[in-house]
Scaffold this motif. Sequence first.
Motif, mmCIF file in Angstrom:
data_model
loop_
_atom_site.group_PDB
_atom_site.id
_atom_site.type_symbol
_atom_site.label_atom_id
_atom_site.label_comp_id
_atom_site.label_asym_id
_atom_site.label_seq_id
_atom_site.Cartn_x
_atom_site.Cartn_y
_atom_site.Cartn_z
ATOM 1 N N PHE A 111 0.825 -1.208 0.000
ATOM 2 C CA PHE A 111 0.000 0.000 0.000
ATOM 3 C C PHE A 111 0.863 1.264 0.000
ATOM 4 O O PHE A 111 0.502 2.271 -0.610
ATOM 5 N N ALA A 112 1.993 1.219 0.700
ATOM 6 C CA ALA A 112 2.804 2.425 0.889
ATOM 7 C C ALA A 112 3.335 2.997 -0.417
ATOM 8 O O ALA A 112 3.562 4.209 -0.530
ATOM 9 N N LEU A 113 3.549 2.150 -1.411
ATOM 10 C CA LEU A 113 4.090 2.646 -2.670
ATOM 11 C C LEU A 113 3.145 3.612 -3.371
ATOM 12 O O LEU A 113 3.572 4.415 -4.201
ATOM 13 N N ASP A 114 1.876 3.570 -3.038
ATOM 14 C CA ASP A 114 0.898 4.516 -3.579
ATOM 15 C C ASP A 114 1.022 5.880 -2.919
ATOM 16 O O ASP A 114 0.484 6.866 -3.428
ATOM 17 N N CYS A 115 1.734 5.944 -1.807
ATOM 18 C CA CYS A 115 1.836 7.184 -1.035
ATOM 19 C C CYS A 115 3.296 7.601 -0.854
ATOM 20 O O CYS A 115 3.769 8.537 -1.484
ATOM 21 N N ALA A 116 4.011 6.874 0.023
ATOM 22 C CA ALA A 116 5.417 7.190 0.267
ATOM 23 C C ALA A 116 6.067 6.044 1.014
ATOM 24 O O ALA A 116 5.441 5.411 1.866
ATOM 25 N N VAL A 117 7.334 5.790 0.696
ATOM 26 C CA VAL A 117 8.153 4.856 1.459
ATOM 27 C C VAL A 117 9.419 5.590 1.886
ATOM 28 O O VAL A 117 9.801 6.587 1.280
ATOM 29 N N PRO A 118 10.079 5.126 2.947
ATOM 30 C CA PRO A 118 11.284 5.810 3.418
ATOM 31 C C PRO A 118 12.336 5.963 2.321
ATOM 32 O O PRO A 118 12.571 5.040 1.536
ATOM 33 N N PHE A 119 12.936 7.147 2.273
ATOM 34 C CA PHE A 119 13.961 7.486 1.299
ATOM 35 C C PHE A 119 13.459 7.234 -0.128
ATOM 36 O O PHE A 119 14.193 6.756 -0.996
ATOM 37 N N LEU A 121 10.503 8.711 -3.296
ATOM 38 C CA LEU A 121 10.393 9.741 -4.318
ATOM 39 C C LEU A 121 9.858 11.047 -3.747
ATOM 40 O O LEU A 121 8.977 11.034 -2.880
ATOM 41 N N ASN A 122 10.385 12.170 -4.247
ATOM 42 C CA ASN A 122 9.789 13.442 -3.855
ATOM 43 C C ASN A 122 8.507 13.660 -4.659
ATOM 44 O O ASN A 122 8.103 12.811 -5.462
ATOM 45 N N ALA A 123 7.844 14.789 -4.442
ATOM 46 C CA ALA A 123 6.512 14.989 -5.019
ATOM 47 C C ALA A 123 6.534 14.915 -6.542
ATOM 48 O O ALA A 123 5.691 14.251 -7.156
ATOM 49 N N ARG A 124 7.488 15.573 -7.166
ATOM 50 C CA ARG A 124 7.560 15.558 -8.628
ATOM 51 C C ARG A 124 7.917 14.170 -9.137
ATOM 52 O O ARG A 124 7.387 13.704 -10.163
ATOM 53 N N GLN A 125 8.818 13.508 -8.447
ATOM 54 C CA GLN A 125 9.216 12.168 -8.867
ATOM 55 C C GLN A 125 8.068 11.175 -8.714
ATOM 56 O O GLN A 125 7.902 10.273 -9.540
ATOM 57 N N GLN A 126 7.279 11.342 -7.657
ATOM 58 C CA GLN A 126 6.116 10.474 -7.455
ATOM 59 C C GLN A 126 5.121 10.657 -8.601
ATOM 60 O O GLN A 126 4.564 9.674 -9.127
ATOM 61 N N ASP A 127 4.889 11.913 -8.996
ATOM 62 C CA ASP A 127 4.018 12.171 -10.140
ATOM 63 C C ASP A 127 4.565 11.522 -11.402
ATOM 64 O O ASP A 127 3.818 10.953 -12.200
ATOM 65 N N ALA A 128 5.883 11.640 -11.584
ATOM 66 C CA ALA A 128 6.511 11.056 -12.774
ATOM 67 C C ALA A 128 6.338 9.541 -12.794
ATOM 68 O O ALA A 128 6.028 8.949 -13.839
ATOM 69 N N TRP A 129 6.535 8.912 -11.627
ATOM 70 C CA TRP A 129 6.377 7.455 -11.561
ATOM 71 C C TRP A 129 4.944 7.054 -11.836
ATOM 72 O O TRP A 129 4.680 6.113 -12.579
ATOM 73 N N TRP A 130 3.995 7.772 -11.224
ATOM 74 C CA TRP A 130 2.586 7.438 -11.382
ATOM 75 C C TRP A 130 2.142 7.594 -12.835
ATOM 76 O O TRP A 130 1.474 6.725 -13.393
ATOM 77 N N PRO A 239 14.870 16.127 8.208
ATOM 78 C CA PRO A 239 13.674 15.996 7.381
ATOM 79 C C PRO A 239 12.887 14.743 7.736
ATOM 80 O O PRO A 239 13.397 13.846 8.416
ATOM 81 N N GLY A 240 11.648 14.663 7.256
ATOM 82 C CA GLY A 240 10.861 13.431 7.385
ATOM 83 C C GLY A 240 11.294 12.485 6.269
ATOM 84 O O GLY A 240 10.663 12.429 5.219
ATOM 85 N N TRP A 241 12.368 11.763 6.512
ATOM 86 C CA TRP A 241 12.979 10.932 5.457
ATOM 87 C C TRP A 241 12.043 9.829 4.980
ATOM 88 O O TRP A 241 12.264 9.235 3.929
ATOM 89 N N TRP A 242 11.014 9.556 5.733
ATOM 90 C CA TRP A 242 10.039 8.531 5.335
ATOM 91 C C TRP A 242 8.947 9.098 4.429
ATOM 92 O O TRP A 242 8.119 8.365 3.911
ATOM 93 N N GLU A 243 8.943 10.430 4.238
ATOM 94 C CA GLU A 243 7.892 11.068 3.437
ATOM 95 C C GLU A 243 8.474 12.191 2.588
ATOM 96 O O GLU A 243 8.253 13.360 2.829
ATOM 97 N N ALA A 244 9.207 11.800 1.556
ATOM 98 C CA ALA A 244 9.818 12.801 0.677
ATOM 99 C C ALA A 244 8.790 13.484 -0.216
ATOM 100 O O ALA A 244 8.971 14.632 -0.614
ATOM 101 N N GLY A 245 7.735 12.768 -0.546
ATOM 102 C CA GLY A 245 6.682 13.339 -1.390
ATOM 103 C C GLY A 245 5.419 12.519 -1.301
ATOM 104 O O GLY A 245 4.956 11.949 -2.294
#
Length: 368
Positions: A111-119, A121-130, A239-245
Amino acid sequence: MQRRKFIRTAGIGTAAVAATSTLAAPAIAQSSPELKWRMASSFPKALDTIFGSGELFTKYVSDATDGKFQIRLFAAGEIVPGLQVADAVQNGTVEMGHTASYYYVGKDLTFALDCAVPFGLNARQQDAWWNWGGGRQAMNEFFKDYNIHSIPCGNTGAQMGGWFRKEIKTVDNLKGLKFRVSGFAGEVLSKLGVVPQQIAGGDIYPALEKGTIDAAEWVGPYDDQKLGFNKVAPHYYYPGWWEAGPQLSAYVNLAKWAELPKSYQAIVEAAAAKAHTSMLSQYDAQNPKAVRELVASGTKLLPFSPQILEACFNATNDVFAQLNEKNPKWKKIFETWKPFRGEEVLWFRVAENTLDNFMARQSAAGKL
């Protein structure tokens, strides 16, 4: 004669137009049904950022359908508790939910890969992956097992590391620490002796105030200031290294999604995209002022030490390796996600980070 002929012709034309309008109306109405849905949020109404993005989403859906498609938003606890939104969507208690997927890692860490995992993707990278890295297809294939269709509907940007009653100087200081931390991070931190606590947003302050927990993370300065965490824990780490984006999601019951006309599906996607970008830009605009005010009021702003970050990074890789051995659903997605992360970080090192680091030095020198 010509005048009478014109009147007769005009009359026929007017009647034809009226008839055409009358015939067209049922077809339009048929393709645009009147629907009333409910959407359960994992977040309290006090947060105009996260809860507010849900409100923006429902408004756009209504406006784009001339009010024919109404989605009523309910705050955490009004229908179901904040951490039970996925269950409510899955079993059809509500048609939709607005939530963070890493709240449900107790079901499956994938489930976490849909949101964030430690270390991750940042917000832009998450959008790019999605959008371009196969994330949309991979995650919604996973979500089928839970009767859910997931759509990105918000991102906070990189989060803070949280509020601590005491300073955290070494890895040893983490041992025995009762820390409200979401999802995957708890799996990692437990390897370093932390006792993770999963608590819904509205319940964090009283737990921290009473000493039920020693530390808590939520999002960042703007929200954290609203929730008053600085009043009960003076040390604010980053930083919150578990939530880059971390990406927020609009969950739709899969059967209900399939029933929607294609036009309504497109409107839902577009409204979610608007809420998605609006949330991130609001955080970017509001956090600077909030962090200044927090520091001025006595908050101690502190970075996690390189030693702590390194230990957390190594522990994260241990968890990844264990999941690859034990969880085929995780492995299937992670094996494409990991190289995508590598390529994104490599690219960001070239232009983005070089410029950002230079500008950070100018800021530190007081030149901006």
